[in-house]
Design an enzyme around this catalytic site. Structure first.
Site, PDB file in Angstrom:
ATOM      1  N   ASN A  73     -24.422   5.870  14.099  1.00 33.24           N
ATOM      2  CA  ASN A  73     -24.530   4.778  13.126  1.00 33.24           C
ATOM      3  C   ASN A  73     -25.697   3.852  13.460  1.00 33.24           C
ATOM      4  O   ASN A  73     -26.411   3.392  12.564  1.00 33.24           O
ATOM      5  CB  ASN A  73     -23.219   3.982  13.064  1.00 33.24           C
ATOM      6  CG  ASN A  73     -22.255   4.580  12.050  1.00 33.24           C
ATOM      7  OD1 ASN A  73     -22.536   5.634  11.480  1.00 33.24           O
ATOM      8  ND2 ASN A  73     -21.134   3.944  11.835  1.00 33.24           N
ATOM      9  N   GLY A 122     -25.340  -2.908   4.491  1.00 29.52           N
ATOM     10  CA  GLY A 122     -24.118  -3.716   4.560  1.00 29.52           C
ATOM     11  C   GLY A 122     -22.947  -2.784   4.799  1.00 29.52           C
ATOM     12  O   GLY A 122     -23.124  -1.716   5.396  1.00 29.52           O
ATOM     13  N   LYS A 137       0.842  -1.207   0.000  1.00 31.02           N
ATOM     14  CA  LYS A 137       0.000   0.000   0.000  1.00 31.02           C
ATOM     15  C   LYS A 137       0.879   1.261   0.000  1.00 31.02           C
ATOM     16  O   LYS A 137       0.665   2.191  -0.777  1.00 31.02           O
ATOM     17  CB  LYS A 137      -0.867  -0.027   1.262  1.00 31.02           C
ATOM     18  CG  LYS A 137      -2.229   0.580   1.084  1.00 31.02           C
ATOM     19  CD  LYS A 137      -3.059   0.411   2.345  1.00 31.02           C
ATOM     20  CE  LYS A 137      -4.268  -0.446   2.087  1.00 31.02           C
ATOM     21  NZ  LYS A 137      -5.238  -0.451   3.172  1.00 31.02           N
ATOM     22  N   LYS A 179     -22.448  -0.148  -1.517  1.00 30.28           N
ATOM     23  CA  LYS A 179     -23.209   1.044  -1.911  1.00 30.28           C
ATOM     24  C   LYS A 179     -22.524   1.681  -3.120  1.00 30.28           C
ATOM     25  O   LYS A 179     -21.402   1.287  -3.457  1.00 30.28           O
ATOM     26  CB  LYS A 179     -23.340   2.022  -0.742  1.00 30.28           C
ATOM     27  CG  LYS A 179     -22.037   2.647  -0.310  1.00 30.28           C
ATOM     28  CD  LYS A 179     -22.356   3.745   0.677  1.00 30.28           C
ATOM     29  CE  LYS A 179     -21.135   4.533   1.037  1.00 30.28           C
ATOM     30  NZ  LYS A 179     -21.410   5.636   1.905  1.00 30.28           N
ATOM     31  N   ARG A 231     -16.928  -5.015   1.608  1.00 28.19           N
ATOM     32  CA  ARG A 231     -17.007  -5.607   2.956  1.00 28.19           C
ATOM     33  C   ARG A 231     -18.468  -5.675   3.403  1.00 28.19           C
ATOM     34  O   ARG A 231     -19.174  -4.696   3.351  1.00 28.19           O
ATOM     35  CB  ARG A 231     -16.175  -4.777   3.951  1.00 28.19           C
ATOM     36  CG  ARG A 231     -14.676  -4.916   3.710  1.00 28.19           C
ATOM     37  CD  ARG A 231     -13.858  -4.079   4.665  1.00 28.19           C
ATOM     38  NE  ARG A 231     -13.894  -2.658   4.337  1.00 28.19           N
ATOM     39  CZ  ARG A 231     -13.231  -1.717   5.001  1.00 28.19           C
ATOM     40  NH1 ARG A 231     -12.496  -2.045   6.052  1.00 28.19           N
ATOM     41  NH2 ARG A 231     -13.311  -0.460   4.642  1.00 28.19           N
ATOM     42  N   CYS A 250     -19.115  -0.589   8.160  1.00 28.42           N
ATOM     43  CA  CYS A 250     -19.405   0.140   9.396  1.00 28.42           C
ATOM     44  C   CYS A 250     -20.716  -0.244  10.066  1.00 28.42           C
ATOM     45  O   CYS A 250     -20.707  -0.679  11.221  1.00 28.42           O
ATOM     46  CB  CYS A 250     -19.381   1.647   9.128  1.00 28.42           C
ATOM     47  SG  CYS A 250     -17.719   2.244   8.790  1.00 28.42           S
ATOM     48  N   ALA A 286     -36.052   1.835   1.252  1.00 26.05           N
ATOM     49  CA  ALA A 286     -36.296   0.405   1.446  1.00 26.05           C
ATOM     50  C   ALA A 286     -35.463  -0.379   0.443  1.00 26.05           C
ATOM     51  O   ALA A 286     -35.135   0.120  -0.636  1.00 26.05           O
ATOM     52  CB  ALA A 286     -37.775   0.115   1.241  1.00 26.05           C
ATOM     53  N   PHE A 333     -31.949   8.051   4.498  1.00 26.30           N
ATOM     54  CA  PHE A 333     -31.903   6.713   5.121  1.00 26.30           C
ATOM     55  C   PHE A 333     -33.282   6.080   5.285  1.00 26.30           C
ATOM     56  O   PHE A 333     -33.472   5.214   6.126  1.00 26.30           O
ATOM     57  CB  PHE A 333     -31.120   6.740   6.443  1.00 26.30           C
ATOM     58  CG  PHE A 333     -29.641   6.820   6.185  1.00 26.30           C
ATOM     59  CD1 PHE A 333     -28.857   5.684   6.208  1.00 26.30           C
ATOM     60  CD2 PHE A 333     -29.052   8.026   5.853  1.00 26.30           C
ATOM     61  CE1 PHE A 333     -27.509   5.739   5.905  1.00 26.30           C
ATOM     62  CE2 PHE A 333     -27.698   8.094   5.543  1.00 26.30           C
ATOM     63  CZ  PHE A 333     -26.927   6.950   5.576  1.00 26.30           C
ATOM     64  N   PHE A 337     -16.936  10.537  10.628  1.00 26.48           N
ATOM     65  CA  PHE A 337     -18.290  10.301  10.105  1.00 26.48           C
ATOM     66  C   PHE A 337     -18.345  10.254   8.583  1.00 26.48           C
ATOM     67  O   PHE A 337     -19.427  10.229   8.014  1.00 26.48           O
ATOM     68  CB  PHE A 337     -19.248  11.383  10.622  1.00 26.48           C
ATOM     69  CG  PHE A 337     -19.374  11.399  12.129  1.00 26.48           C
ATOM     70  CD1 PHE A 337     -20.297  10.574  12.764  1.00 26.48           C
ATOM     71  CD2 PHE A 337     -18.560  12.200  12.906  1.00 26.48           C
ATOM     72  CE1 PHE A 337     -20.410  10.551  14.153  1.00 26.48           C
ATOM     73  CE2 PHE A 337     -18.658  12.191  14.295  1.00 26.48           C
ATOM     74  CZ  PHE A 337     -19.587  11.376  14.912  1.00 26.48           C
TER      75      PHE A 337
HETATM   76  N1  LIG Z   1     -14.733   3.179   5.996  1.00 24.17           N
HETATM   77  C1  LIG Z   1     -15.586   4.093   6.434  1.00 24.17           C
HETATM   78  O1  LIG Z   1     -16.463   4.565   5.703  1.00 24.17           O
HETATM   79  C2  LIG Z   1     -15.486   4.592   7.850  1.00 24.17           C
HETATM   80  C3  LIG Z   1     -16.179   5.764   8.222  1.00 24.17           C
HETATM   81  C4  LIG Z   1     -16.081   6.219   9.528  1.00 24.17           C
HETATM   82  C5  LIG Z   1     -15.330   5.503  10.450  1.00 24.17           C
HETATM   83  N2  LIG Z   1     -14.706   4.364  10.085  1.00 24.17           N
HETATM   84  C6  LIG Z   1     -13.898   3.654  11.082  1.00 24.17           C
HETATM   85  O2  LIG Z   1     -12.523   3.978  10.855  1.00 24.17           O
HETATM   86  C7  LIG Z   1     -11.684   2.846  11.120  1.00 24.17           C
HETATM   87  C8  LIG Z   1     -10.863   2.522   9.880  1.00 24.17           C
HETATM   88  O3  LIG Z   1     -11.762   2.135   8.852  1.00 24.17           O
HETATM   89  P1  LIG Z   1     -11.269   1.956   7.345  1.00 24.17           P
HETATM   90  O4  LIG Z   1     -12.461   1.603   6.543  1.00 24.17           O
HETATM   91  O5  LIG Z   1     -10.424   3.135   6.974  1.00 24.17           O
HETATM   92  O6  LIG Z   1     -10.310   0.668   7.507  1.00 24.17           O
HETATM   93  P2  LIG Z   1      -9.339   0.019   6.435  1.00 24.17           P
HETATM   94  O7  LIG Z   1      -9.352  -1.426   6.725  1.00 24.17           O
HETATM   95  O8  LIG Z   1      -9.673   0.520   5.072  1.00 24.17           O
HETATM   96  O9  LIG Z   1      -7.906   0.624   6.800  1.00 24.17           O
HETATM   97  C9  LIG Z   1      -7.183   0.299   7.939  1.00 24.17           C
HETATM   98  C10 LIG Z   1      -5.701   0.452   7.606  1.00 24.17           C
HETATM   99  O10 LIG Z   1      -4.951   0.356   8.819  1.00 24.17           O
HETATM  100  C11 LIG Z   1      -3.734  -0.350   8.543  1.00 24.17           C
HETATM  101  N3  LIG Z   1      -3.189  -0.860   9.808  1.00 24.17           N
HETATM  102  C12 LIG Z   1      -3.642  -1.868  10.579  1.00 24.17           C
HETATM  103  N4  LIG Z   1      -2.890  -1.981  11.697  1.00 24.17           N
HETATM  104  C13 LIG Z   1      -1.941  -1.017  11.612  1.00 24.17           C
HETATM  105  C14 LIG Z   1      -0.880  -0.602  12.465  1.00 24.17           C
HETATM  106  N5  LIG Z   1      -0.652  -1.217  13.633  1.00 24.17           N
HETATM  107  N6  LIG Z   1      -0.103   0.417  12.076  1.00 24.17           N
HETATM  108  C15 LIG Z   1      -0.325   1.055  10.892  1.00 24.17           C
HETATM  109  N7  LIG Z   1      -1.323   0.720  10.060  1.00 24.17           N
HETATM  110  C16 LIG Z   1      -2.115  -0.308  10.424  1.00 24.17           C
HETATM  111  C17 LIG Z   1      -4.166  -1.414   7.548  1.00 24.17           C
HETATM  112  O11 LIG Z   1      -3.077  -1.934   6.829  1.00 24.17           O
HETATM  113  C18 LIG Z   1      -5.167  -0.649   6.690  1.00 24.17           C
HETATM  114  O12 LIG Z   1      -4.522  -0.040   5.582  1.00 24.17           O
HETATM  115  C19 LIG Z   1     -12.628   1.738  11.583  1.00 24.17           C
HETATM  116  O13 LIG Z   1     -12.704   1.774  12.979  1.00 24.17           O
HETATM  117  C20 LIG Z   1     -13.955   2.134  10.983  1.00 24.17           C
HETATM  118  O14 LIG Z   1     -15.061   1.638  11.712  1.00 24.17           O
HETATM  119  C21 LIG Z   1     -14.745   3.900   8.799  1.00 24.17           C
END
Ligand SMILES: NC(=O)c1ccc[n+]([C@@H]2O[C@H](COP(=O)([O-])OP(=O)(O)OC[C@H]3O[C@@H](n4cnc5c(N)ncnc54)[C@H](O)[C@@H]3O)[C@@H](O)[C@H]2O)c1
Length: 426
Positions: free
Chosen positions: A203, A252, A32, A315, A322, A255, A247, A244, A147
């Site tokens: 959420n 999914g 990455k 979506k 996921r 989050c 229907a 939101f 958010f």
């Molecule tokens: N995806 C969304 O739309 C969204 C929106 C709001 C909040 N969140 C929250 O934010 C968090 C992250 O979500 P995401 O979708 O970005 O996850 P993601 O899986 O896309 O990204 C997580 C990243 O963290 C890296 N990682 C893991 N352990 C690590 C470490 N020890 N050091 C450095 N990097 C590390 C992974 O390699 C990965 O690239 C979650 O808690 C999620 O619930 C996500």
């Protein structure tokens, strides 16, 4: 410093850099980081490539594999790693704790260490304990839950409805307020536990709206009402709002499912039976099977039936699959012997990692529907919404469209000879 270059970490890094801050984004995934340094994005998100490239060029943004090598002179550290669900529904905080350990081993001077990852109440205390095992000088922990929504992540970050800043010291609060000063929106300044709860409650409430309208849709089908008009009529009420209330086949993504289950688990752990959330989860898990039942009712035995599927991502405007309901339903179609052909504007590569060669991948929406016994609509991409069904006339084996997202007008599709079924409408 931003730890994690996923959907939240990468968008936050690029946006903070765009706001004029110097940002280093650290991830443990070497592929990455290598890709990002060459301008290759790890996922699809509108606008992210340009924003990252511009800020790399301006030297406000860097990508690295090492926290230790970059932590000197860092004022604020955001933890943006994943918090996937455990089997119990509890949030798995191992990535967060691993990041905290690395921070504890590397930090040399005061910084505010902030969770942007969605973490249960009490996580900040555990992070503090982990860091303090190795670092004995001053620092603060804080919570700024994120958010943003995939697909509109940059806009959501730059123009959010609100920013929540949960702190336990005035110094940390001042740092975080200053950091976000260029973003104009209400700022909720509170303590850490409340900040952490705001994210889960938000959420869970949105998921509740979805399950609510899905239950309303199911009743609509029985009584001869139209859920789309019901949602419209409800939505004009400012206390309710139209968002939101769509229907369909249920929520999914990475989050909602995990956050709703995590809040339910938090409540249970603390001796509270959050009955409403239990129902929200149950309604959501049954909704897709009601849709599946419709497919079976129309097609009968699925053995050897050819089925076209439009939409794989959970979506539109993202390649994230996921907990995508489309994938779950496709797995069931395959199990029941159907021949499945799929099309998605951007999520095909991710889907292929899961579905392998068990489905056919089509280069266009029309091709996925060609010679099919039914076409299923799983994701509400605009490309599908605006599709001209004249193109498909006479090209399907059976002119059946089963729409899990209520994208079309039944009168229009019927006039073209399609047998059209949707959710909560006649
Ligand atoms: N995806 C969304 O739309 C969204 C929106 C709001 C909040 N969140 C929250 O934010 C968090 C992250 O979500 P995401 O979708 O970005 O996850 P993601 O899986 O896309 O990204 C997580 C990243 O963290 C890296 N990682 C893991 N352990 C690590 C470490 N020890 N050091 C450095 N990097 C590390 C992974 O390699 C990965 O690239 C979650 O808690 C999620 O619930 C996500």
């Amino acid at each position: 410093m931003i730890i994690g270059a996923g959907y939240v970490g990468l968008v936050s890094s690029a946006c903070f850099a765009e706001l004029g801050h110097n940002v280093v984004c650290v991830d443990t995934d070497s592929e990455k980081i290598k890709g990002l340094n060459q301008g290759i994005m790890p996922f699809f998100e509108p606008g992210i490539k340009d924003l990252v490239s511009a800020n790399l060029l301006a030297a406000r943004l860097q990508f690295s594999l090492s926290i230790k090598d970059n932590i000197n002179n860092v004022d604020v550290i955001f933890i943006c790693v994943g918090t996937p669900p455990k089997k119990t529904g509890q949030a798995d905080l191992s990535q967060v704790f691993q990041a905290a350990e690395e921070i504890g081993r590397s930090i040399k001077q005061y910084a505010v260490i902030v969770t942007k990852s969605t973490v249960p109440v009490g996580a900040a205390k555990k992070i503090r304990k982990i860091i303090s095992a190795n670092y004995h000088s001053e620092y603060d922990v804080a919570s700024c839950p994120e958010f943003l929504r995939e697909g509109t992540a940059i806009k959501d970050f730059m123009c959010p409805d609100r920013i929540v800043i949960g702190t336990e010291s005035l110094r940390a609060r001042e740092w975080l307020v200053k950091l976000h000063e260029k973003i104009e929106c209400p700022k909720i300044l509170t303590e850490i536990a409340t900040a952490e709860m705001i994210k889960y409650a938000s959420n869970a409430f949105l998921a509740t709206k979805i399950s609510f309208i899905n239950e309303v849709a199911n009743v609509c089908e029985l009584v001869g009402a139209d859920v789309e008009r019901v949602a419209e009529g409800m939505g004009y009420d400012k206390r309710i709002g139209r968002a939101f209330l769509n229907a369909g086949i249920g929520y999914g993504g990475s989050c909602f499912p995990k956050d709703v289950r995590a809040l339910h688990h938090i409540a249970e752990e603390n001796g509270c039976l959050f009955q409403l959330l239990k129902a929200v989860i149950e309604v959501n898990s049954q909704q897709k099977w009601l849709f599946y039942k419709k497919i079976k009712t129309v097609l009968g035995n699925l053995e050897e039936k050819s089925i076209g599927v439009w939409g794989l991502s959970f979506k539109p405007e993202t390649d994230d699959i996921r907990e995508s309901i489309a994938i779950e339903l496709i797995e069931k179609l395959i199990e029941d012997g159907a021949k499945v052909k799929v099309y998605d504007p951007v999520a095909m590569a991710n889907a292929q990692k899961v579905l392998g060669d068990r489905v056919g991948y089509c280069f266009s929406a029309a091709y996925a529907a060609e010679a099919a016994d039914a076409l299923l609509i799983m994701t509400e991409w605009d490309e599908f919404r605006n599709f001209d069904f004249n193109i498909l006339r006479g090209r399907m084996r059976q002119q059946v469209v089963i729409d899990g997202r209520n994208l079309y007008d039944k009168a229009v599709l019927s006039s073209l000879g399609f047998n059209y079924l949707s959710v909560g409408r006649q």
